[in-house]
Motif scaffolding. Structure first.
Motif, PDB file in Angstrom:
ATOM      1  N   LEU A 180       0.975  -1.250   0.032  1.00 50.36           N
ATOM      2  CA  LEU A 180      -0.067   0.010   0.041  1.00 50.36           C
ATOM      3  C   LEU A 180       0.886   1.256   0.004  1.00 50.36           C
ATOM      4  N   HIS A 181       1.699   1.132   0.946  1.00 55.70           N
ATOM      5  CA  HIS A 181       2.995   2.303   0.915  1.00 55.70           C
ATOM      6  C   HIS A 181       3.443   2.788  -0.628  1.00 55.70           C
ATOM      7  N   ASN A 182       3.800   1.520  -1.293  1.00 55.24           N
ATOM      8  CA  ASN A 182       4.294   1.645  -2.705  1.00 55.24           C
ATOM      9  C   ASN A 182       3.394   2.238  -3.793  1.00 55.24           C
ATOM     10  N   LEU A 183       2.110   1.830  -3.427  1.00 54.72           N
ATOM     11  CA  LEU A 183       1.016   2.449  -4.432  1.00 54.72           C
ATOM     12  C   LEU A 183       0.714   4.135  -4.007  1.00 54.72           C
ATOM     13  N   HIS A 184       0.621   4.200  -2.681  1.00 51.40           N
ATOM     14  CA  HIS A 184       0.277   5.394  -2.420  1.00 51.40           C
ATOM     15  C   HIS A 184       1.535   6.510  -2.409  1.00 51.40           C
ATOM     16  N   GLY A 185       2.682   6.155  -2.290  1.00 53.06           N
ATOM     17  CA  GLY A 185       3.849   7.099  -2.337  1.00 53.06           C
ATOM     18  C   GLY A 185       4.406   7.498  -1.039  1.00 53.06           C
ATOM     19  N   THR A 186       3.515   7.849  -0.257  1.00 52.58           N
ATOM     20  CA  THR A 186       3.683   8.633   1.136  1.00 52.58           C
ATOM     21  C   THR A 186       3.477   7.532   2.074  1.00 52.58           C
ATOM     22  N   PRO A 187       4.324   7.109   2.823  1.00 55.78           N
ATOM     23  CA  PRO A 187       4.234   5.942   3.740  1.00 55.78           C
ATOM     24  C   PRO A 187       3.483   6.494   4.819  1.00 55.78           C
ATOM     25  N   ALA A 188       2.585   5.888   5.596  1.00 56.69           N
ATOM     26  CA  ALA A 188       1.754   6.168   6.622  1.00 56.69           C
ATOM     27  C   ALA A 188       2.579   5.588   7.817  1.00 56.69           C
ATOM     28  N   GLU A 189       2.169   6.356   9.208  1.00 51.91           N
ATOM     29  CA  GLU A 189       2.881   5.604  10.190  1.00 51.91           C
ATOM     30  C   GLU A 189       2.445   4.599  10.806  1.00 51.91           C
ATOM     31  N   VAL A 190       3.183   3.601  10.940  1.00 49.17           N
ATOM     32  CA  VAL A 190       2.325   2.286  11.579  1.00 49.17           C
ATOM     33  C   VAL A 190       2.771   2.213  12.994  1.00 49.17           C
ATOM     34  N   ILE A 191       1.393   2.053  13.583  1.00 49.92           N
ATOM     35  CA  ILE A 191       1.792   1.912  15.217  1.00 49.92           C
ATOM     36  C   ILE A 191       1.382   0.390  15.650  1.00 49.92           C
ATOM     37  N   TYR A 192       2.241  -0.317  16.280  1.00 42.63           N
ATOM     38  CA  TYR A 192       1.951  -1.740  16.659  1.00 42.63           C
ATOM     39  C   TYR A 192       1.274  -1.700  18.121  1.00 42.63           C
ATOM     40  N   GLN A 193       0.126  -2.602  18.118  1.00 46.77           N
ATOM     41  CA  GLN A 193      -0.518  -2.471  19.582  1.00 46.77           C
ATOM     42  C   GLN A 193      -0.635  -4.029  19.976  1.00 46.77           C
ATOM     43  N   GLU A 194      -1.160  -4.134  21.108  1.00 45.94           N
ATOM     44  CA  GLU A 194      -1.155  -5.495  21.794  1.00 45.94           C
ATOM     45  C   GLU A 194      -2.043  -6.386  20.934  1.00 45.94           C
ATOM     46  N   PRO A 195      -1.703  -7.728  20.632  1.00 44.21           N
ATOM     47  CA  PRO A 195      -2.616  -8.697  19.892  1.00 44.21           C
ATOM     48  C   PRO A 195      -4.086  -8.771  20.587  1.00 44.21           C
ATOM     49  N   ARG A 196      -4.919  -8.926  19.445  1.00 41.62           N
ATOM     50  CA  ARG A 196      -6.238  -8.961  20.171  1.00 41.62           C
ATOM     51  C   ARG A 196      -6.640 -10.323  20.421  1.00 41.62           C
ATOM     52  N   ALA A 197      -7.414 -10.593  21.496  1.00 48.50           N
ATOM     53  CA  ALA A 197      -7.787 -11.932  22.034  1.00 48.50           C
ATOM     54  C   ALA A 197      -8.612 -12.621  20.815  1.00 48.50           C
ATOM     55  N   LEU A 199      -4.633  -5.334  -5.100  1.00 45.52           N
ATOM     56  CA  LEU A 199      -4.541  -4.083  -4.498  1.00 45.52           C
ATOM     57  C   LEU A 199      -4.318  -3.010  -5.280  1.00 45.52           C
ATOM     58  N   GLU A 200      -3.785  -3.085  -6.669  1.00 45.10           N
ATOM     59  CA  GLU A 200      -3.781  -1.631  -7.522  1.00 45.10           C
ATOM     60  C   GLU A 200      -5.066  -1.344  -7.681  1.00 45.10           C
ATOM     61  N   LYS A 201      -5.761  -2.378  -8.104  1.00 43.19           N
ATOM     62  CA  LYS A 201      -7.414  -2.343  -8.530  1.00 43.19           C
ATOM     63  C   LYS A 201      -8.216  -1.434  -7.429  1.00 43.19           C
ATOM     64  N   THR A 202      -8.013  -2.054  -6.393  1.00 44.17           N
ATOM     65  CA  THR A 202      -8.870  -1.900  -5.202  1.00 44.17           C
ATOM     66  C   THR A 202      -8.255  -0.324  -4.739  1.00 44.17           C
ATOM     67  N   TYR A 203      -6.929   0.034  -4.761  1.00 41.93           N
ATOM     68  CA  TYR A 203      -6.430   1.157  -4.304  1.00 41.93           C
ATOM     69  C   TYR A 203      -6.879   2.424  -5.209  1.00 41.93           C
ATOM     70  N   ASP A 204      -7.215   2.205  -6.572  1.00 49.08           N
ATOM     71  CA  ASP A 204      -7.605   3.112  -7.615  1.00 49.08           C
ATOM     72  C   ASP A 204      -9.011   3.418  -7.182  1.00 49.08           C
ATOM     73  N   TRP A 205      -9.787   2.368  -6.949  1.00 46.44           N
ATOM     74  CA  TRP A 205     -11.171   2.524  -6.618  1.00 46.44           C
ATOM     75  C   TRP A 205     -11.309   3.429  -5.305  1.00 46.44           C
ATOM     76  N   PHE A 206     -10.621   3.232  -4.219  1.00 50.00           N
ATOM     77  CA  PHE A 206     -10.770   4.015  -3.113  1.00 50.00           C
ATOM     78  C   PHE A 206     -10.068   5.384  -3.370  1.00 50.00           C
ATOM     79  N   LYS A 207      -9.098   5.423  -4.022  1.00 50.89           N
ATOM     80  CA  LYS A 207      -8.526   7.086  -4.355  1.00 50.89           C
ATOM     81  C   LYS A 207      -9.920   7.722  -5.097  1.00 50.89           C
ATOM     82  N   GLN A 208     -10.583   7.161  -6.010  1.00 49.87           N
ATOM     83  CA  GLN A 208     -11.541   7.726  -6.687  1.00 49.87           C
ATOM     84  C   GLN A 208     -12.751   8.009  -5.871  1.00 49.87           C
ATOM     85  N   ASN A 209     -13.307   7.412  -5.187  1.00 51.76           N
ATOM     86  CA  ASN A 209     -14.327   7.412  -4.252  1.00 51.76           C
ATOM     87  C   ASN A 209     -14.297   7.839  -2.700  1.00 51.76           C
TER      88      ASN A 209
END
Length: 730
Positions: A248-265, A294-304
């Motif tokens: 997703l970062h490769n598709l978007h170009g600008t990396p988002a900050e990733v925050i790791y949290q405790e695993p969910r039960a 992912l490319e097709k999905t990302y393009d759709w989200f970007k438009q909508n």
């Protein structure tokens, strides 16, 4: 062809509906729009806003006989199923049972059920095969597991063909952040919004992501295949959450900050389904890898994404404000009325009319307009105003406790408020109840009227097609008028013409079944076939003929195997196969289900005509034959001979006339001896001046030589009738 897609306005359902539409199906959708959106489907279809458990669904099934039902409507959120298992069961079990019942009742050919990988629970042996134990850990998984059992049992009890697909994590355009597989849509949404990405655990947990169009392709192909049972629908590829974020970062170009949290039960570390079974049985494989999907999905989200978020926020704020104003409006109007009444009271406007108490009018009016709740509020405000008046007039608060007039006034206010408020509230409840009933009746009427209008549209459309079609019933009726005969030989000749005209082919053959059912004898064929048509076929040597005898249905050579007709159909009489009609050539565009049904209908008309002719022959048998012999009378024999002449002229089907080579001592004994050596398609009859004649159907020079030799071996002398030599051999 008609297909019903439940949940067809949803994420997966809209893609499935779109695929069937592209394949030429009439698409029908049932969806309560709890999560789906009508805008997801932008092609011509028929949609109904209903829950799948609603009894009104039967009206849709009654009006439209569906070829396939794809059941995707469900409550798909695992967390919701934990919080409200009753609602989960209502949607996922009761709705499924309703669809299965209607599907079997109205004879759907295929029922496809969307199950889930959730039925496996926390199974650790990967990739999980269909035979792996099912231990669901949520009501959602349990409802899907129960649904698979219902589908299997419906097949056993009612013969409804069912297929259950256990989806892995489906993703693609139009997906929201609710339900399984929503991680991709959540991440795409947050990446485009510039928000942080939250990963529960290390991010090395894996999932089996499958693109939605691959799912739609498998469902479509399963709808017309003999596939039944339970199948995993997956890519059998493990992809980690960290890999997903990287793509997703490769598709978007600008990396988002990733925050790791405790695993969910309850989260599973690894999840991947084996798809070997569906690859083998359906000859299917996924076309999209995770990167392409992912490319097709990302393009759709970007438009909508931006527009949809803003509109949703605005609509939500507007709705909240409207609802809030609706709730507080009666209180504001009550306070306004009280203010006006208090001004009139405190300014002593009513001194000249001391017998009038404005507060009673106020309580009565508020009770009439708003009912019990506002009437009690009006009583409380009026009592407060009365106390204030007493205090300003010099009364002490303690003295009011002993004042009977004061309590009498309060009692009057309370009595008026309760009586008027209760009466009005009861009236309002009755009105609301009647409005609800009227609304339900109107909705039912609107629904039934919609179904009726659709049925009318379909009828008009079919009528228009019939009028404009080259294969209209009018044309078929005009052509099949040729079958109006009581002579079987004439019907055989006419049948070739009829089939050629309706099916647009010049390769028709008709075979009569021999008396013992072991052979087929050629009774007629198209002119184009000529000498290529086999004069006789042994049933046991041809598998397709044996299948026709066994099943009694139209045979279609879908594999295009050489040496076998493209289509063949049985002609029935009294439930038995008496003849078979075969097509050896057919234009490619007419090698379809439509023309298969057209061929079937035409052959049924031929069956009816032959049955009528055979019944006539049986009824007039004593008039057709010379007494106590198998010899046809001159009139009957001449009719058959003329039909043979017509067949020779129209279809180049030869025949030969033989006559005894010498004197015949006993006509009866001689004819019986000859009859025993003839085929079912040959005849003995009387010609001019009582001359005995033998008519051999479908015979050429070589055939005649063999026949004469066979009779000669039995010491029976025959010769070709001299006046027929030139006509037969040219």
């Amino acid at each position: 062809m008609k297909v019903l897609v439940t949940g067809g306005y949803g994420f997966i359902g809209s893609h499935v509906a779109e695929r069937f539409h592209k394949e030429g199906y009439e698409v029908f959708i049932i969806d309560n729009l709890s999560s789906g959106k009508i805008k997801n489907v932008n092609f011509k279809h028929r949609g109904y806003r209903l829950s799948v458990e609603d009894p009104k669904c039967e009206e849709i099934f009654r009006s439209n006989r569906f070829d396939a039902i794809v059941h995707l409507a469900a409550q798909v959120n695992v967390a919701t199923s934990m919080e409200n298992p009753r609602q989960d069961t209502k949607s996922n079990v009761l709705g499924l049972v309703n669809m299965l019942s209607l599907g079997s009742k109205y004879r759907a050919k295929k029922f496809i059920f969307a199950s889930s990988a959730a039925v496996y629970g926390s199974g650790t042996e990967t990739p999980l095969e269909e035979t792996a134990p099912c231990e669901p850990i949520s009501p959602y998984g349990m409802s899907k597991w129960v649904g698979e059992t219902y589908c299997r049992k419906w097949g056993e009890l009612y013969g409804l063909e069912t297929v259950c697909f256990r989806f892995s994590n489906v993703y693609g355009p139009r997906q929201n952040s609710v339900g399984e597989g929503g991680v991709i849509s959540i991440f795409a949404d947050r990446v485009l919004a510039g928000d942080d990405l939250y990963i529960y655990g290390t991010g090395e947990q894996t999932r089996d992501f499958i693109y939605v169009e691959d799912v739609a392709d498998a469902i479509y192909r399963a709808s017309y295949s003999p596939l039944t049972g339970v199948y995993n629908l997956s890519t059998q590829t493990e992809s980690s959450v960290n890999m997903l974020v990287k793509l997703l970062h490769n598709l978007h170009g600008t990396p988002a900050e990733v925050i790791y949290q405790e695993p969910r039960a309850g989260d599973i570390d690894r999840s991947v389904l084996c798809n070997a079974k569906i690859k083998k049985d359906l000859d299917w494989s996924p076309m999209y890898g995770l990167r392409q999907g992912l490319e097709k999905t990302y393009d759709w989200f970007k438009q909508n994404h931006p527009t949809s978020r803003e509109l949703t926020h605005q609509a939500s704020n507007s709705t909240r404000l409207h609802n809030l104003f609706t709730k507080i409006k009666p209180y504001l109007e009550n306070l306004l009325a009280f203010t006006l009444m208090a001004i009139l009271t405190l300014t002593r406007w009513d001194l000249s009319y001391s017998f009038i108490d404005i507060k009673m009018f106020y309580i009565t009016i508020i009770g009439i307009v708003y009912g019990n709740r506002q009437a009690i509020m009006a009583v409380a405000l009026s009592v407060g105003l009365l106390i204030y008046q007493r205090l300003t007039d010099g009364h002490e608060l303690i003295s009011m406790l002993y004042d009977t007039d004061f309590f009498f006034q309060i009692g009057m206010y309370l009595c008026i408020g309760l009586v008027v408020g209760y009466a009005v509230e009861r009236k309002n409840d009755k009105i609301r109840s009647q409005h609800t009933e009227i609304k339900e009746i109107e909705e039912k009427y609107e629904f039934l009227n919609e179904v009726y209008q659709e049925a009318r549209e379909v009828k008009n459309e079919l009528q228009q097609r019939i009028m404009n079609s080259g294969d209209s019933f009018g044309k078929i009726h005009a052509i099949t008028k040729e079958l109006d005969s009581l002579e079987p030989e004439e019907i055989f000749t006419s049948t070739v013409n009829v089939i050629e005209s309706i099916m647009d082919t010049k390769a028709v053959s008709i075979y009569i079944v021999s008396g013992n059912g072991a052979y087929l004898r050629l009774a007629g064929h198209s002119k184009a076939i000529g000498e290529e048509a086999a004069k006789s076929l042994k049933v046991e040597d041809h598998e397709y003929i044996s299948r026709i005898f066994l099943e009694g249905h139209v045979f279609v050579n879908r594999e295009l195997a050489p040496g076998i007709p493209l289509m063949a159909a049985p002609v029935h009489r009294h439930g038995e196969t008496v003849a078979i009609i075969a097509l050896d050539e057919l234009p490619f565009e007419k090698f379809s289900l439509y023309y298969q049904n057209l061929f079937k209908i035409t052959v049924e008309l031929v069956s009816s005509a032959l049955s009528r002719a055979f019944s006539y022959v049986e009824a007039t048998e004593s008039l057709r034959y010379v007494e106590d012999t198998p010899i046809l009378t001159h009139e009957v024999f001449e009719t058959i001979r003329k039909n043979k002449q017509a067949a020779r002229e129209q279809h180049n089907i030869g025949y030969t006339l033989l006559t005894p080579g010498g004197e015949v001592a006993s006509l009866r004994d001689y004819s019986l001896e000859i009859k025993a050596l003839l085929r079912e398609t040959d005849y003995i009859g009387l010609g001019e001046a009582g001359k005995l004649l033998i008519l051999l159907s479908n015979t050429g020079p070589d055939d005649v030589a063999r026949v004469l030799e066979r009779f000669s071996n039995r010491n029976i002398s025959l010769r070709i009738l001299e006046e027929e030599v030139e006509a037969v051999y040219g």
